[in-house]
Design a protein around this motif. Sequence first.
Motif: not given
Length: 86
Positions: A29-51
């Motif tokens: 599990v990775d965590c993000a606490y705002d929209g910008e951080e979420a977008y940056e993490k989604a760009k930088a990593n491969a996830y199987d699902m995003i909540l």
Amino acid sequence: MANKVLVVDDEKLIVKGIRFSLEQDGMEVDCAYDGEEAYEKAKANAYDMILLDIMLPKMNGFEVCQQIREFSSVPIVMLTAKGDDM
């Protein structure tokens, strides 16, 4: 290899609870606490699902979802405490 999940919510206690439950099921599990951080993490990593929470600071969940869809088809589960359908 464990499934990798990104949990996005500005409420740290909610993130902590979801993270604990997912990790108990063997997920990474990775965590993000705002929209910008979420977008940056989604760009930088491969996830199987995003909540993804809808009501986020900096960029709301709908905006994050739209931007992620420009480069990924990862499943996104939208979380909300709102009472209305959107």
